[in-house]
Design a protein around this motif. Structure first.
Motif, short mmCIF file in Angstrom:
data_model
loop_
_atom_site.label_atom_id
_atom_site.label_comp_id
_atom_site.label_asym_id
_atom_site.label_seq_id
_atom_site.Cartn_x
_atom_site.Cartn_y
_atom_site.Cartn_z
N UNK A 115 50.19 150.68 93.80
CA UNK A 115 50.59 150.34 92.43
C UNK A 115 50.41 151.55 91.50
N UNK A 116 49.31 152.25 91.64
CA UNK A 116 49.03 153.41 90.78
C UNK A 116 50.06 154.51 90.97
N UNK A 117 50.38 154.83 92.21
CA UNK A 117 51.31 155.93 92.46
C UNK A 117 52.73 155.55 92.08
N UNK A 118 53.14 154.32 92.36
CA UNK A 118 54.50 153.90 92.01
C UNK A 118 54.68 153.84 90.50
N UNK A 119 53.70 153.30 89.79
CA UNK A 119 53.80 153.25 88.32
C UNK A 119 53.81 154.66 87.74
N UNK A 140 57.42 142.34 103.55
CA UNK A 140 56.24 142.85 102.83
C UNK A 140 56.18 142.31 101.41
N UNK A 141 55.42 141.24 101.23
CA UNK A 141 55.24 140.65 99.91
C UNK A 141 54.56 141.65 98.97
N UNK A 142 53.59 142.40 99.50
CA UNK A 142 52.82 143.35 98.67
C UNK A 142 53.74 144.41 98.05
N UNK A 143 54.71 144.92 98.80
CA UNK A 143 55.61 145.95 98.26
C UNK A 143 56.40 145.42 97.07
N UNK A 144 56.86 144.19 97.17
CA UNK A 144 57.58 143.58 96.05
C UNK A 144 56.68 143.39 94.84
N UNK A 145 55.44 142.99 95.08
CA UNK A 145 54.49 142.82 93.98
C UNK A 145 54.20 144.15 93.29
N UNK A 146 54.09 145.21 94.08
CA UNK A 146 53.87 146.54 93.52
C UNK A 146 55.06 146.96 92.66
N UNK A 147 56.27 146.75 93.16
CA UNK A 147 57.47 147.09 92.39
C UNK A 147 57.49 146.34 91.06
N UNK A 149 54.99 145.02 89.41
CA UNK A 149 53.90 145.45 88.52
C UNK A 149 54.20 146.80 87.87
N UNK A 150 55.11 147.58 88.48
CA UNK A 150 55.50 148.88 87.91
C UNK A 150 56.75 148.76 87.02
N UNK A 151 57.15 147.53 86.71
CA UNK A 151 58.25 147.32 85.77
C UNK A 151 59.63 147.18 86.39
N UNK A 152 59.71 147.05 87.69
CA UNK A 152 61.00 146.88 88.37
C UNK A 152 61.42 145.41 88.32
N UNK A 163 66.82 146.10 109.38
CA UNK A 163 65.82 145.77 108.37
C UNK A 163 66.48 145.06 107.19
N UNK A 164 65.91 143.93 106.81
CA UNK A 164 66.36 143.28 105.57
C UNK A 164 65.40 143.71 104.46
N UNK A 165 65.93 143.84 103.26
CA UNK A 165 65.09 144.30 102.15
C UNK A 165 65.44 143.56 100.87
N UNK A 166 64.51 143.63 99.93
CA UNK A 166 64.71 143.13 98.59
C UNK A 166 64.88 144.35 97.70
N UNK A 167 65.92 144.36 96.91
CA UNK A 167 66.23 145.50 96.05
C UNK A 167 65.67 145.27 94.65
N UNK A 168 64.91 146.25 94.18
CA UNK A 168 64.34 146.23 92.83
C UNK A 168 64.86 147.45 92.10
N UNK A 169 65.15 147.28 90.81
CA UNK A 169 65.60 148.42 90.00
C UNK A 169 64.85 148.48 88.69
N UNK A 170 64.76 149.71 88.19
CA UNK A 170 64.15 149.95 86.88
C UNK A 170 64.97 151.03 86.19
N UNK A 171 65.39 150.72 84.98
CA UNK A 171 66.15 151.66 84.17
C UNK A 171 65.39 151.96 82.89
N UNK A 172 65.75 153.06 82.25
CA UNK A 172 65.08 153.47 81.01
C UNK A 172 65.21 152.43 79.92
#
Length: 172
Positions: A115-119, A140-147, A149-152, A163-172
């Motif tokens: 969480x610290x490094x991603x944020x 990976x539930x934890x990866x989504x939670x980290x995303x 928590x960093x505003x994604x 591999x199936x994935x969940x896509x998260x995005x963050x814009x300015x």
């Protein structure tokens, strides 16, 4: 990609730095947790292969930073106090977005290092006007939670290779 942007990055508890060859033993330890590798889409590595695959991974990360990749960078996450290897973070251009990827050693999980490094990186890159995304494994539930928590924001799901994935995005 401006690799100078990624030098000398320090958070309150972490140092983001170029890979060193002695990090291979940590990568090898990580690879021994086969489930982690499968979640990352890395398949499975058998016992006798792990050491050579870990060394190749570290060597590849050193070369990627130095010269080979024009579109991205991979950094080692190191504990500022103990100087031990904590994990990996990568930033790659994917179309109009920069994609952040990360993993943390099992022995350093549940301490909020991911969480610290991603944020930290996300805030820095958003300030510079980049659009960001994270493709978190559907396993990976934890990866989504980290995303999150960093505003994604979660924007969808996808599949790439096996591999199936969940896509998260963050814009300015």
């Amino acid at each position: 990609m401006d690799k100078a942007l990624y030098s000398g990055l320090v958070t309150p508890r972490l140092i983001l730095r170029r890979y060193r060859s002695d990090y291979a033993r940590y990568v090898e330890e990580f690879m021994r947790h086969g489930e982690d590798l499968r979640i990352m889409g890395g398949g499975s590595v058998k016992g006798s292969e792990i050491e050579s695959v870990a060394r190749a991974y570290v060597r590849d990360n050193q070369e990627t930073f130095d010269k080979r990749s024009k579109n991205g960078v991979r950094l080692a996450i190191v504990c500022a106090v103990t100087r031990e290897f904590v994990g990996n973070v990568s930033v790659y251009r994917r179309g109009e977005y920069l994609e952040l990827g990360f993993w943390v050693m099992p022995s350093y999980r549940r301490r909020h290092y991911g969480e610290e490094v991603v944020k930290f990186l996300s805030d820095m890159l958003i300030e510079r006007g980049y659009h960001l995304e994270i493709r978190a494994s559907g396993l990976s539930v934890a990866s989504g939670q980290i995303a999150e928590s960093a505003g994604y924001q979660r924007v969808g799901v996808g599949h790439e290779r096996d591999l199936s994935f969940v896509l998260y995005r963050r814009d300015a």
